[in-house]
Design an enzyme around this catalytic site. Structure first.
Site, PDB file in Angstrom:
ATOM      1  N   HIS A 126     -13.485  11.201   9.163  1.00 52.43           N
ATOM      2  CA  HIS A 126     -12.286  11.322   9.970  1.00 52.43           C
ATOM      3  C   HIS A 126     -10.568  11.568   9.441  1.00 52.43           C
ATOM      4  O   HIS A 126     -10.347  12.209   9.713  1.00 52.43           O
ATOM      5  CB  HIS A 126     -12.148  10.402  10.701  1.00 52.43           C
ATOM      6  CG  HIS A 126     -11.264   8.928  10.819  1.00 52.43           C
ATOM      7  ND1 HIS A 126     -11.676   7.747  10.300  1.00 52.43           N
ATOM      8  CD2 HIS A 126      -9.231   9.292  10.758  1.00 52.43           C
ATOM      9  CE1 HIS A 126     -10.895   6.863  10.183  1.00 52.43           C
ATOM     10  NE2 HIS A 126      -9.727   7.692  10.474  1.00 52.43           N
ATOM     11  N   ASP A 156     -18.976   7.460   8.732  1.00 56.99           N
ATOM     12  CA  ASP A 156     -17.251   7.274   8.751  1.00 56.99           C
ATOM     13  C   ASP A 156     -16.830   7.649   7.304  1.00 56.99           C
ATOM     14  O   ASP A 156     -16.080   7.243   6.452  1.00 56.99           O
ATOM     15  CB  ASP A 156     -16.567   6.499   9.755  1.00 56.99           C
ATOM     16  CG  ASP A 156     -14.874   7.302   9.201  1.00 56.99           C
ATOM     17  OD1 ASP A 156     -15.093   8.439   9.178  1.00 56.99           O
ATOM     18  OD2 ASP A 156     -14.624   6.133   9.286  1.00 56.99           O
ATOM     19  N   GLY A 255      -2.866   5.960   8.347  1.00 57.36           N
ATOM     20  CA  GLY A 255      -2.564   6.967   7.251  1.00 57.36           C
ATOM     21  C   GLY A 255      -3.075   5.936   6.121  1.00 57.36           C
ATOM     22  O   GLY A 255      -3.772   5.750   4.486  1.00 57.36           O
ATOM     23  N   ASN A 256      -3.765   4.097   6.456  1.00 57.67           N
ATOM     24  CA  ASN A 256      -4.493   3.400   5.716  1.00 57.67           C
ATOM     25  C   ASN A 256      -6.355   3.569   5.273  1.00 57.67           C
ATOM     26  O   ASN A 256      -6.937   3.547   4.559  1.00 57.67           O
ATOM     27  CB  ASN A 256      -4.950   2.368   5.345  1.00 57.67           C
ATOM     28  CG  ASN A 256      -3.972   1.123   5.132  1.00 57.67           C
ATOM     29  OD1 ASN A 256      -2.647   0.263   6.136  1.00 57.67           O
ATOM     30  ND2 ASN A 256      -2.856   0.751   4.102  1.00 57.67           N
ATOM     31  N   SER A 257      -6.532   5.046   6.344  1.00 61.44           N
ATOM     32  CA  SER A 257      -8.003   5.404   6.521  1.00 61.44           C
ATOM     33  C   SER A 257      -8.566   5.677   5.152  1.00 61.44           C
ATOM     34  O   SER A 257      -7.631   6.733   4.501  1.00 61.44           O
ATOM     35  CB  SER A 257      -8.154   6.414   7.261  1.00 61.44           C
ATOM     36  OG  SER A 257      -7.667   5.538   8.932  1.00 61.44           O
ATOM     37  N   GLY A 313     -37.658   2.798  13.513  1.00 63.66           N
ATOM     38  CA  GLY A 313     -38.666   3.588  14.131  1.00 63.66           C
ATOM     39  C   GLY A 313     -38.873   1.942  14.792  1.00 63.66           C
ATOM     40  O   GLY A 313     -40.160   2.740  15.920  1.00 63.66           O
ATOM     41  N   VAL A 314     -38.115   1.494  15.918  1.00 63.80           N
ATOM     42  CA  VAL A 314     -37.436   0.832  16.614  1.00 63.80           C
ATOM     43  C   VAL A 314     -36.915   0.999  17.715  1.00 63.80           C
ATOM     44  O   VAL A 314     -36.242   1.471  17.497  1.00 63.80           O
ATOM     45  CB  VAL A 314     -37.791  -0.927  16.656  1.00 63.80           C
ATOM     46  CG1 VAL A 314     -39.313  -0.938  15.209  1.00 63.80           C
ATOM     47  CG2 VAL A 314     -36.654  -1.263  15.154  1.00 63.80           C
TER      48      VAL A 314
END
Length: 513
Positions: A126, A156, A255-257, A313-314
């Site tokens: 992001h 992300d 801003g820490n992202s 596949g469940v």
């Protein structure tokens, strides 16, 4: 003197050979994986951290801070003119006043962590998604342009690259070894400040907060433009987001992202990604992507440019006392298998609907992130060991070969719909279309609100309360009571599945006969 001269000459030649070999490796080292590059560097340059009993983060902060960078992104103008109009006003018209939340900024910023001396940097998807230009400000204040190597909305994560050599970088640790109560540091560029280090403890692991699922329900610019042209939103692939966050009370702010979460040894254990807050600022709950999950995703970016993801596949539901009572099972821990996709790895391994997955790779499972993160670290063709409790009470150890997304998608399309027998009358509820403001609040494009629940009917039994936002019924988006009526009669497994958000913003899914 001759002996001394020979020793000096030998030392000189040895040094020259070593430097020459290093330079040769340096020129060809892009063939190495990110992990191999780190291992070569840190084998000869281990991080040195004080071993005194007192908590001291000075050396860890000093080792990590130079390798955490400020990422600045710029975007194309989202408006046709300064007086309004353009995409912003169309989004506002579509979503109501809350549509302003989706306006594309002209500039934004975040953080990133340098992983190799030749400029590979990990950050959040992001932070760089849809950016026209990405600039990285290094610790020496030098500004360089970066290119995207790969992005993954499902985790992300993003990998970017700058064409600079000799950069400081952070050693990747082992997030499996992180323990609740352990001290950690968050390093980044919050609120557009310069490098900032905060300390706290790990307050939880394997946390699922539903933020990626919610984000992926927001329409992209391209989807909205298609809606404007055709009057219909385009079909989207199924949500395959993986959330298994490390939760910390180290202060994390906008801003820490993309910044670093490191342990007291200065080793990277997580990529800071989100906060839980009513104000948009730190309130004591920050979330970081475990580095062990990130390692696999980033290696995929470097090798393929995309993520190679395998699937069991469940579909499943995490058990607790309430869920076990409603499903009429004795166990209150594990993942209850709601459906098994024909042709998937689970079906081939003999897993059946109604089985309970108790362990993955010998480790007990308590919630969905426990399984999803382990699977997220693997590729199609890899095998994963599961311990399954069968309906007859026996326990079986099975090896499941993960299948690629193409196989799963094809199998899903070939599944015949089964009758559910459900109607709005049997649900015992009434509905109203969700307002544009409410949809914008939760970041979704579809939804109805439960306005009333009758006693003694299905919704009452399953504790579906008045005020809940329902976005999908049996996998189909709903915007009215008529949409619900159309979606109820059939589903792939004959069960009725309802998804949405509660009033606190938490995502939920319930499935029942």
């Amino acid at each position: 003197m001759k002996k001394i001269g020979l020793i000096v000459l030998a030392a000189f030649l040895g040094g020259a050979v070593a430097i020459g070999a290093y330079k040769l490796l340096e020129r060809n080292n892009d063939n190495f994986s990110l992990t191999e590059k780190q291992n070569m560097m840190f084998a000869n340059n281990p991080i040195k951290v004080g071993s005194s009993g007192a908590v001291d983060f000075v050396q860890a902060a000093a080792a990590v801070s130079p390798a955490v960078v400020h990422i600045k992104t710029t975007y194309g103008n989202s408006s046709s003119d300064d007086n309004g109009g353009g995409m912003d006003d169309m989004l506002e018209q579509f979503f109501g006043n809350g549509g302003r939340r989706l306006r594309v900024p002209r500039a934004a910023s975040g953080s990133g962590v340098i992983l190799t001396a030749d400029g590979y940097i990990v950050t959040n998807n992001h932070v760089v998604e849809n950016a026209d230009k990405i600039e990285v400000v290094l610790s020496n204040r030098r500004k360089v342009t970066a290119k995207v190597i790969g992005r993954d909305p499902n985790t992300d994560l993003a990998l970017i690259k700058v064409d600079v050599n000799g950069l400081p970088f952070v050693k990747m640790g082992n997030s499996d070894n992180v323990q609740v109560g352990e001290w950690v540091l968050a390093v980044g560029f919050p609120l557009d400040l310069q490098t900032t280090v905060t300390a706290g403890i790990v307050s939880a692991k394997a946390r699922n907060i539903g933020i990626l699922n919610r984000t992926q329900q927001q329409p992209t610019r391209e989807e909205y433009e298609e809606y404007q042209r055709t009057g219909k939103m385009p079909e989207r692939p199924a949500n395959n987001s993986i959330e298994s966050y490390i939760q910390t009370d180290a202060a994390i702010n906008p801003g820490n992202s993309g910044g670093a979460l490191v342990n007291a040894n200065g080793e990277l254990v997580g990529i800071n990604s989100a906060i839980a807050s009513e104000t948009g600022r730190n309130e004591g709950y920050g979330f970081a992507i475990p580095v062990n999950l990130a390692k696999k995703i980033l290696e995929d970016f470097k090798e393929y440019g995309v993520v190679k993801r395998g699937y069991i596949g469940v579909t499943f539901q995490a058990l607790d006392a309430d869920a076990a009572e409603k499903l009429n099972v004795k166990d209150i821990n594990g993942l209850y298998v709601s459906s098994v996709l024909p042709g998937g790895g689970a079906a081939s391994a003999g897993i059946k609907e109604g089985d309970i997955i108790k362990k993955v790779e010998g480790v007990e499972i308590y919630d969905s992130p426990d399984l999803q993160e382990k699977v997220g670290r693997m590729r199609p063709g890899d095998k994963i060991a599961l311990t399954v409790l069968k309906a007859d009470g026996s326990t079986k150890n099975v090896s499941v070969t993960l299948k690629p997304e193409s196989n799963i998608t094809l199998a899903a399309k070939n599944v015949e719909s089964k009758t559910t027998g459900a109607t709005i009358s049997k649900l015992g509820a009434s509905f109203a279309p969700a307002s544009a403001a409410l949809k914008a609040k939760f970041g979704v494009k579809d939804g109805v609100v439960v306005t009333n629940v009758e006693q003694g009917k299905l919704f009452d039994y399953w504790d579906v309360s008045k005020g809940l936002l329902i976005t999908k019924v049996n996998g189909k988006p709903v915007n009215s009571a008529a949409d619900i009526e159309k979606a109820l009669p059939t589903s792939p497994n004959g069960k009725t599945t309802i998804s949405g958000f509660n009033e606190n913003g938490g995502s939920y899914t319930i499935s029942f006969n």
